[in-house]
Every structure is written in C-alpha cells, then in structure tokens.
Design a protein around this motif. Structure first.
Motif, PDB file in Angstrom:
ATOM      1  N   LEU A  37       0.822  -1.212   0.000  1.00 55.87           N
ATOM      2  CA  LEU A  37       0.000   0.000   0.000  1.00 55.87           C
ATOM      3  C   LEU A  37       0.854   1.259   0.000  1.00 55.87           C
ATOM      4  CD1 LEU A  37      -2.866  -0.980   2.477  1.00 55.87           C
ATOM      5  CD2 LEU A  37      -2.883  -0.993  -0.025  1.00 55.87           C
ATOM      6  N   GLU A  38       2.121   1.127   0.327  1.00 55.65           N
ATOM      7  CA  GLU A  38       3.043   2.269   0.322  1.00 55.65           C
ATOM      8  C   GLU A  38       4.271   1.881  -0.496  1.00 55.65           C
ATOM      9  OE1 GLU A  38       2.909   4.394   4.401  1.00 55.65           O
ATOM     10  OE2 GLU A  38       2.408   2.309   4.788  1.00 55.65           O
ATOM     11  N   LYS A  39       4.056   1.716  -1.788  1.00 58.89           N
ATOM     12  CA  LYS A  39       5.124   1.257  -2.673  1.00 58.89           C
ATOM     13  C   LYS A  39       6.235   2.299  -2.771  1.00 58.89           C
ATOM     14  CE  LYS A  39       6.041  -0.301  -7.361  1.00 58.89           C
ATOM     15  NZ  LYS A  39       5.537  -0.370  -8.751  1.00 58.89           N
ATOM     16  N   ARG A  40       7.470   1.834  -2.604  1.00 57.00           N
ATOM     17  CA  ARG A  40       8.644   2.688  -2.681  1.00 57.00           C
ATOM     18  C   ARG A  40       9.295   2.528  -4.049  1.00 57.00           C
ATOM     19  NH1 ARG A  40      11.357  -0.080   2.375  1.00 57.00           N
ATOM     20  NH2 ARG A  40      10.581  -1.814   1.102  1.00 57.00           N
ATOM     21  N   ASP A  41       9.586   3.659  -4.698  1.00 58.62           N
ATOM     22  CA  ASP A  41      10.184   3.630  -6.036  1.00 58.62           C
ATOM     23  C   ASP A  41      11.512   2.894  -6.001  1.00 58.62           C
ATOM     24  OD1 ASP A  41       8.068   5.075  -6.977  1.00 58.62           O
ATOM     25  OD2 ASP A  41       9.068   7.025  -6.781  1.00 58.62           O
ATOM     26  N   ASP A  42      11.719   2.024  -6.973  1.00 58.65           N
ATOM     27  CA  ASP A  42      12.959   1.265  -7.159  1.00 58.65           C
ATOM     28  C   ASP A  42      13.230   0.263  -6.038  1.00 58.65           C
ATOM     29  OD1 ASP A  42      13.462   2.772  -9.482  1.00 58.65           O
ATOM     30  OD2 ASP A  42      14.463   4.337  -8.304  1.00 58.65           O
ATOM     31  N   LEU A  43      12.266   0.068  -5.105  1.00 55.26           N
ATOM     32  CA  LEU A  43      12.473  -0.873  -4.005  1.00 55.26           C
ATOM     33  C   LEU A  43      11.431  -1.980  -3.986  1.00 55.26           C
ATOM     34  CD1 LEU A  43      13.427   1.466  -0.991  1.00 55.26           C
ATOM     35  CD2 LEU A  43      14.951   0.013  -2.351  1.00 55.26           C
ATOM     36  N   ASP A  44      10.194  -1.660  -4.317  1.00 53.54           N
ATOM     37  CA  ASP A  44       9.110  -2.627  -4.169  1.00 53.54           C
ATOM     38  C   ASP A  44       8.505  -2.986  -5.517  1.00 53.54           C
ATOM     39  OD1 ASP A  44       9.328  -2.541  -1.351  1.00 53.54           O
ATOM     40  OD2 ASP A  44       8.108  -0.710  -1.304  1.00 53.54           O
ATOM     41  N   ASP A  45       8.116  -4.254  -5.656  1.00 51.20           N
ATOM     42  CA  ASP A  45       7.395  -4.698  -6.843  1.00 51.20           C
ATOM     43  C   ASP A  45       5.914  -4.369  -6.708  1.00 51.20           C
ATOM     44  OD1 ASP A  45       9.702  -5.779  -7.978  1.00 51.20           O
ATOM     45  OD2 ASP A  45       9.453  -7.667  -6.872  1.00 51.20           O
ATOM     46  N   ASP A  46       5.190  -4.542  -7.831  1.00 57.01           N
ATOM     47  CA  ASP A  46       3.757  -4.246  -7.805  1.00 57.01           C
ATOM     48  C   ASP A  46       2.996  -5.235  -6.937  1.00 57.01           C
ATOM     49  OD1 ASP A  46       4.035  -2.066  -9.512  1.00 57.01           O
ATOM     50  OD2 ASP A  46       3.814  -3.306 -11.312  1.00 57.01           O
ATOM     51  N   PHE A  47       3.453  -6.465  -6.843  1.00 56.60           N
ATOM     52  CA  PHE A  47       2.777  -7.467  -6.024  1.00 56.60           C
ATOM     53  C   PHE A  47       3.772  -8.573  -5.678  1.00 56.60           C
ATOM     54  CE2 PHE A  47       2.227  -8.725 -10.428  1.00 56.60           C
ATOM     55  CZ  PHE A  47       2.518 -10.083 -10.407  1.00 56.60           C
TER      56      PHE A  47
END
Length: 595
Positions: free
Chosen positions: A575-585
């Motif tokens: 719910l708090e996706k970090r750019d360049d760190l987290d995938d979409d799912f």
C-alpha cells in the motif's frame, strides 16, 4: 493512507455482510416475522433458533415454495416450544408475498411437581444438587443435564460394570404439571482384575502399560477405560485402541486393550514458491519410535535460491516426567540475502514442560558457529552461546488451521560470543494471535489477528550479528513487500563529488513491530478464501512502534483444505510502494495458514 487502514479495520464486518447479501442464495429463503403472545424473552429465543436453523439447514435451502418453508419451520417451532415445557402451544403461519408471519400462543408452561431418584440409597445421598427442582419448568435441556450429572457422579464414585441412567416425565396435561423420575439400571459392582495390551509389534509394552494408569484391584470405571484409550492414542504410536471387558467373576473383571500400531516411518516431499525467494523444495524423513518408547528422529533439508539447510532432530517425550519433553538438534545452513550472507552450524537442546493443558515453559541451550558478511563489509566469525527461556499459552483448536482460541508466546534469549567478549546481548520476542469464528453465519467467517514485537538490548545495532537482527517483510511478516526489505538502511555517500547519495540494502534493527488481520471464509469443505491486511517495520533502536511508521500491505488468497493442513496461495500488494524498491505485487505458495 491512514484513513484507508482505519476503514479496513473498522468496516470489515459490515463489508462482509454487504458482500454476503449480494450473493444470490444468501437471501433465498423468504423473510419471516415472529410474535409470541405475552412473552418477549421466549419470542427472542425462538427467533434466534430459527435464524440459526436457516444458516445451517440444507433441507430448508432446497425448498422453493414459501409454504414448504413455513410447514417445516412450524414443526421446528413446535419442537422448540415442547423442549421448554409448552406442551399446549399453538403455532400459526401466514404466508404472503412479503414473507412468512408466525404467531405463537404458548399457553401455560408445564412445571415439575416432584423429582424421584430410583437408585441405591448410598448413591442417592451423594449426588447433590440437580439442575432442576420441584416448581421449575420442565425444560428438556436441563432434564438431560440431570442425566449427565448422575452419570458423572456414578462414574467417579461407583464401581458399576455398566452405568445406564434414564428418565421418565409423566405429564398431567389438564394441570400443566409433570412428575420426573430418574432411574439407574441395576448393575454389579466390580473391580479390575488382569489388565493386558495386545497387538504390539515394536512399541515397548511396559511403556504403554504405564500410560494406562490402571492397576489390578482398582474400582472399575468405563470413564477410566476411555481415558486410558485416549492416552494410548496421544502417544502418536497407536492408530486405534479398543478395550474388551470380560464377564464378571468373583467381583472382578479382566480388561484387554487391543491396539494397532501406527507406521513409524514417514518420508516427506514438498514444494513452495514466493516472489522474493523463488521456488523451493523440502525433503524429510522421520522415525517416530526409534527406541520403542515414542522417541522421534527427524531429518529435513530445504533448498531455494537464497537459502539451503540440513537439520537433524531428536525428540524424547515424557523426559523423566510424563508432561516433560527433551529435544536436541543439529543444523547446517547457508543464506544469501540482500542484507547479508551467512553460513552457520548450530547445536541446540531444549527441555519443555507442560504446566497445564494450555501452558508450556521451556529452557535450553544453543551453540552457533557462523560466518557472516554484510554487503560491502568484511566477513566476521561468531561463536554464539545462547540460553533461550520460553513461555507459551495456547488455547487454539488446531495447530495449522486455528478457528478459535488464542496464543501468547514469549522468548527471552541471552547471547554471549565465546570469541568476542563485546558481543553480548539479549533478544526478546513476544507474539500474540487470536481467532474467532461465526459458525452460524454464511461461509463460517473467521477473524484472525496476529501481533508481534521484538527488542534486542545490550549492544549497538551494527555490533549484533546481521543474521540475528530483526527484519520485516515477506510471507510470514508483511505480505506485499519482499523478504527482509523493510527496516533501517544506511546512506551511502556518492561515488563522485556532486553525486546523489543512495540507500544500502536493509541492515536490520534492534526492534520489530508487526500486526496482521485476516478474514477467512469457508465456501465448501475443501475451499476457502482470505482477505488480509499486514503492517510492520524494523527499527534501528528500541522500542517497537505501532504507529505511523508501519508499512502496510493487503491482498487476497485461496486455501485448499486437506486432511492435514490448508494449501495456501496469496497475492499481496504494497500500500506504500517505494520507487525502485518494491514490486507491484508478491505471490506466496506454501502449506498451512499464514498464522
């Protein structure tokens, strides 16, 4: 974002009801209204019973004509009224396009004029208070409860070969009165003679005889025989146990327990998948009766792209005491994480003791030799000695698929490095879970909650071995984020003047906070679905926090329910996706519920 989380927590039950009502067969039965003349309490009880029947009766669900539904429920209301002593009640139903209206005229409630006990005088005097007294209503539930009271007393204080308690209620309809008689059928009093076990092939007979807790000369009791059979089954060495009682002779009876041993060896193979670790396999072998007294040896290996391990364990139940066990283990492991690389050899031993049915304490020792390399740092060698102390409270109904109950697990683990006197610290973890199920609701929804907190004290974060620090994220933590991806990171200076600093991989922390909420819905006997919300984070310094610093993930899952444990497939979104760190799912496939 915080408002969304609040809505998920507080609005979950309402959302479920709205979704359920939108499903075609949820409200297939016609609406009903119920009115009882002059008795609001009886009216509310009858309404609750009808609603419960509508949620559980497959017969009612098969009816299409409202008149058939009314006929069926009118019969149910009659039975319910008689069970409360209303033998002259009248139930009328009125079927219309708007539903069914029931009008109940209960009439007078039948009262008990006298209660007699037909049994030997020496038993009659010790039974004590029954749940009914003269002047009380003739309530079927309390009448049956009286039978159980008498059976329980005779089982504990008499040596009867057979305990057969019956009752007879004689109605005086014109007066709405009844006479109640409890009868104990005649049976000889006997004591135990010879006690034997037949059918054993490899289990030590003396070991099982000790589990019976029956001796020649003891007062005969069917309850004691049933308890002995249950203790045999709980050894996990016996697949079935039945008792055979001889005909009485000279005031005694012989008892033979006929048992069938379980297969003591098992080979296991398994597969799993997570987005952050990839596909993995497990293989194991165990022998549950290695020395003939229920001792278990287990060997298990696990392998995926980032972790490999080989572990052997010896478990000795009833270690010096019946409620005490001993376990010893040895493990070789290798991990290649974003945060660190570690190779370790671990030896450990633990003694656990059950204080009661639900409470267990443990004490142990563990020696871990490891080589740990953080990203960009030199390899360090550790020789960690730890002395874990644990306490667990467990009231759940199923270890791998709990639907009710709660757990509380606390572990305090002091560490000392035998090679470096400065690496001394204490690692504390507390995990709480709770489960509640609406058995009378559609899909039998289960609300499950997990809270976990951890603290490491004694030294600074970077002095704690990297593989012993706290990390958050992953299938057993915060779904939607990669494994160990949440927590403190170091700021890496730019490689050239004027460049932008970057963040390192997670370094772990000395505090951990996690919370998970799941709604589980059982659609059939083999399929169920899950909605979940996870939050968590790791912190460089204690204490753990459960506020705005948490990262949240949510998702859905399906479960295929086997006889052993559910097979789990979850898909989760940060719910708090970090750019360049987290995938979409993230996707998780494994055995057993998430918690």
């Amino acid at each position: 974002m915080r408002f969304l989380i609040y809505i998920l927590f507080t609005g979950f039950p309402l959302l479920y009801l709205q979704w359920a009502q939108a499903i075609p067969f949820f409200d297939r039965l016609p609406r009903f209204e119920l009115r009882v003349e002059g008795d609001r309490q009886l009216q509310d009880w009858l309404r609750e019973q009808l609603e419960a029947q509508r949620n559980s009766s497959s017969v009612l669900q098969s009816y299409r004509d409202p008149r058939d539904v009314a006929r069926y429920e009118r019969g149910t209301l009659g039975k319910l009224l008689r069970s409360r002593g209303y033998y002259n009640a009248r139930v009328r139903d009125y079927v219309s396009s708007g539903g069914i209206d029931y009008l109940v005229a209960p009439g007078p409630q039948t009262l008990i004029t006298s209660i007699e006990l037909e049994m030997p005088q020496r038993y009659r005097e010790g039974i004590g208070n029954l749940p009914l007294s003269p002047g009380d209503p003739l309530d079927a539930g309390k009448v049956l409860e009286g039978v159980k009271v008498i059976e329980k007393y005779l089982g504990a204080h008499a040596c009867l070969l057979d305990i057969d308690v019956s009752y007879q209620a004689t109605l005086i309809r014109g007066e709405a009165r009844a006479r109640l008689v409890y009868r104990v059928a005649p049976s000889p009093e006997v004591r135990l003679g010879e006690v034997r076990i037949e059918g054993l092939t490899s289990v030590n007979p003396d070991f099982l005889r000790g589990k019976l807790q029956l001796e020649p000369g003891d007062c005969f009791s069917r309850r004691k025989l049933n308890a002995a059979q249950l203790r045999l089954l709980r050894t996990n060495l016996i697949s079935s146990a039945n008792s055979r009682v001889s005909a009485p002779y000279e005031g005694t009876v012989d008892v033979v327990f006929v048992v069938v041993e379980r297969r003591h060896r098992t080979v296991r193979l398994g597969v799993g998948y997570t987005s952050d670790e990839g596909a993995g396999v497990t293989a194991g072998w165990e022998h549950r009766n290695i020395f003939g007294r229920g001792e278990k040896v287990e060997v298990e290996s696990k392998a995926n792209p980032v972790q490999q391990s080989l572990q052997g364990q010896l478990l000795m139940p009833r270690f010096f005491r019946d409620r005490q066990s001993f376990s010893a283990s040895a493990e070789l492991s290798s991990e290649d994480r974003d945060a660190y690389q570690a190779d370790a050899f671990t030896l450990g031993a633990t003694v656990s003791r059950k204080l009661s049915k639900h409470r267990t304490v443990s004490v142990g020792g563990e020696l871990k030799f490891s080589q740990v390399q953080e990203q960009g740092e030199a390899t360090e060698d550790f020789s960690l000695l730890s002395l874990p102390l644990g306490f667990k409270l467990d009231t759940t109904d199923n270890l791998l698929d709990a639907r009710r109950g709660a757990t509380a697990a606390l572990e305090v683990r002091p560490y000392a490095d035998l090679g470096q006197s400065s690496t001394n610290f204490v690692k504390n973890t507390l995990a709480l879970t709770g489960y509640i199920t609406g058995n009378n609701l559609k899909f039998e929804p289960t609300l499950a909650l997990r809270i976990k907190a951890g603290v490491i004290s004694g030294i600074d974060t970077l002095d704690v071995p990297a593989d012993e620090r706290f990390y958050a994220g992953g299938g057993g933590s915060v779904r939607g984020y990669a494994y160990q991806s949440l927590g403190p990171r170091r700021l890496i200076p730019p490689a050239s003047p004027g460049g932008e600093p970057t963040l390192s991989d997670p370094i772990g922390g000395r505090a951990l906070s996690e919370i998970s909420l799941e709604g589980r819905f059982r659609f059939t006997d083999t399929w169920s679905g899950v909605l979940f919300l996870d939050g968590g984070n790791a912190y460089e310094d204690p204490p753990p926090r459960f506020g705005s610093s948490l990262f949240w993930g949510t998702g859905v899952g399906v479960r295929y329910i086997t006889s052993f444990a559910p097979l789990r497939l979850d898909i989760a979104f940060p719910l708090e996706k970090r750019d360049d760190l987290d995938d979409d799912f993230q996707v998780y496939v494994s055995l057993g519920q998430a918690f």
